[in-house]
Design an enzyme around this catalytic site. Sequence first.
Site, short mmCIF file in Angstrom:
data_model
loop_
_atom_site.label_atom_id
_atom_site.label_comp_id
_atom_site.label_asym_id
_atom_site.label_seq_id
_atom_site.Cartn_x
_atom_site.Cartn_y
_atom_site.Cartn_z
N GLU A 100 -0.55 4.85 17.84
CA GLU A 100 0.90 4.74 17.76
C GLU A 100 1.53 5.78 18.66
O GLU A 100 1.05 6.91 18.73
CB GLU A 100 1.38 4.95 16.33
CG GLU A 100 0.91 3.87 15.39
CD GLU A 100 1.50 4.05 14.00
OE1 GLU A 100 2.58 3.52 13.76
OE2 GLU A 100 0.88 4.75 13.18
N HIS A 129 -5.77 -0.39 6.65
CA HIS A 129 -5.76 -1.23 7.85
C HIS A 129 -7.07 -1.16 8.64
O HIS A 129 -7.64 -2.17 9.03
CB HIS A 129 -4.62 -0.83 8.78
CG HIS A 129 -3.27 -0.78 8.12
ND1 HIS A 129 -2.88 -1.68 7.15
CD2 HIS A 129 -2.22 0.06 8.29
CE1 HIS A 129 -1.64 -1.38 6.77
NE2 HIS A 129 -1.22 -0.33 7.43
N LYS A 189 -1.23 -10.17 10.54
CA LYS A 189 -0.98 -10.23 11.98
C LYS A 189 -1.74 -11.41 12.57
O LYS A 189 -2.91 -11.65 12.23
CB LYS A 189 -1.44 -8.92 12.65
CG LYS A 189 -0.53 -7.73 12.33
CD LYS A 189 -0.94 -6.50 13.09
CE LYS A 189 -0.23 -5.27 12.58
NZ LYS A 189 1.09 -5.05 13.17
N LYS A 242 0.84 -1.17 0.00
CA LYS A 242 0.00 0.00 0.00
C LYS A 242 0.89 1.25 0.00
O LYS A 242 2.04 1.13 0.42
CB LYS A 242 -0.94 0.02 1.20
CG LYS A 242 -0.19 0.12 2.55
CD LYS A 242 -1.08 0.58 3.63
CE LYS A 242 -0.86 2.00 3.99
NZ LYS A 242 0.31 2.28 4.82
N LYS A 261 -0.86 9.21 15.28
CA LYS A 261 0.55 9.18 15.68
C LYS A 261 0.67 10.01 16.96
O LYS A 261 -0.11 10.92 17.20
CB LYS A 261 1.41 9.85 14.60
CG LYS A 261 1.26 9.23 13.22
CD LYS A 261 2.30 8.20 12.94
CE LYS A 261 2.21 7.64 11.54
NZ LYS A 261 2.70 6.26 11.45
N ASP A 277 -1.92 -5.87 2.69
CA ASP A 277 -2.25 -5.02 3.82
C ASP A 277 -1.68 -5.79 5.00
O ASP A 277 -2.24 -6.82 5.40
CB ASP A 277 -3.77 -4.87 3.96
CG ASP A 277 -4.10 -3.92 5.09
OD1 ASP A 277 -3.54 -4.09 6.19
OD2 ASP A 277 -4.92 -3.01 4.89
N HIS A 278 -0.56 -5.33 5.53
CA HIS A 278 0.15 -6.21 6.46
C HIS A 278 -0.66 -6.48 7.73
O HIS A 278 -0.39 -7.44 8.44
CB HIS A 278 1.56 -5.68 6.77
CG HIS A 278 1.60 -4.56 7.76
ND1 HIS A 278 1.39 -3.26 7.42
CD2 HIS A 278 1.86 -4.55 9.09
CE1 HIS A 278 1.51 -2.49 8.50
NE2 HIS A 278 1.79 -3.25 9.52
#
Length: 477
Positions: free
Chosen positions: A207, A231, A173, A139, A329, A168-169
């Site tokens: 994050e 995500h 997971k 992505k 973030k 899409d990592h």
Amino acid sequence: PVDPFTLVVFGATGDLARRKLLPAMLHRDIAGQLPSAARIIGVARRDLGRDGYREMARQSVKGVDAAGTLDAFIERIDYVAADAGDEKGWDGLAALIAERPDDTVVFYLATSPDLFVPIAEKIGAHGLAQARARIVLEKPIGKNAASALTVNEGIGAVFPEASIYRIDHYLGKETVQNLMALRFGNALFEPLWNSSHIDNVQITVAEELGVEGRAGYYDTAGAMRDMVQNHMLQLLCLVAMEPPSSMKADPVRDEKLKVLKALKRVDASNAGQVTVRGQYRAGASAGGAVPGYLDELGTASGTETFVALKAEIGNWRWAGVPFYLRTGKRLPCRVSEIVVTFRQVPHSVFEGETPQPNRLLIRLQPDEGIKLYLMIKDPGPGGMRLKHVSLDMSFAAAFGVRNPDAYERLILDTVRGNQTLFMRRDEVEAAWAWVDPIIEAWQASSEPPKSYTAGTWGPSSAIALVERDGRSWAEAD
Ligand code: BG6
């Protein structure tokens, strides 16, 4: 082990290749999953030579405890200097690939997205897009529906959809896959998994870090394009989708697509009520004082580093159930979790006590696990006092094994030819179709993102967004 393969990594000297892909492959090698003939060909512009790249790879995997496997792993690595913009290096790459005609060839594009189509075209032009070839795209796929369409068309002109793997990592997971196991491997939840029994769903991906030297890219994206479009919406789909008929790629992706298409439109008419965007200013994280986003960027910008929004799914199962999403973030901690809050009991039989609603918490990271909050009687002779306690399943405590990184699973799935955990073209386009009007509404409004102090949970309007509905964000514990 999987079948023999050649993994060709474009952008081999970049951050993703060095931080994620090489260590992921080494871990799989240590686990004995790479056949002896598996190899990795790094491709980048720099004239590093094979030894130069091997040295870079060695540095990149320094953190992995590889003992006796490291030297053999490094031996698997080759390097070609090539450029998407000219012919340099391409014949050499083709010759290397031709040495192993029976290999599955995975072209992994860990490059800037504007190189996706030019690289694919070069692969095609050199006759490398054969039946056993696959292409993997990171992505972002485009920055809106129109540009995603252009990328998809360009790649689709060279590779069939069955050979295109859009990563899409988050789908790689462990806990995200566990969400499917939880929903579809248990009879307990499905009867309750609807608007009659669920009050609201919250998805938080917080994050602690800032933009970490990626301000150049990040400023062109913002949290909406960087996290929500992919995500967060993927997580929402896994929570909300109907049971697929099997775990094969298309049944799963068909159901996710239906959810994306059922999302109620958010645009200039309601974006002000159901979305909040924020940008962090200087503050503090656990490690001490941290600069604001604009200080890191070095220029003025209206890019959001935080998004909170209320999404609704217009179908029978979810009518009236808000899905509150937030990501940002420089929040107080790194935590990703899904919290499903069930409805309250219809009537309390306990005088003076209101039972709290049951809650299912799925913690994706950092301490992966599942908690189910129930009411019990507070032990002791003090009468019938209720207590909210959780049944805990911590993966680390239960299994004590290392949690593989998402990329380990996903790269091997590309070799196996399993597309279940990859986004299909229409999913990506449907996600953009929902996100675009929100971004357009923000751009058209004269209001800048609300600022929030680094190390806090975002602008106060994100809290108000949920409180207006008489609810609150579940506190991360
Ligand atoms: C990436 C985003 O896709 O996901 C980054 O581009 C973000 O901005 C990262 O930091 C988060 O991934 P993870 O696996 O650390 O939660």
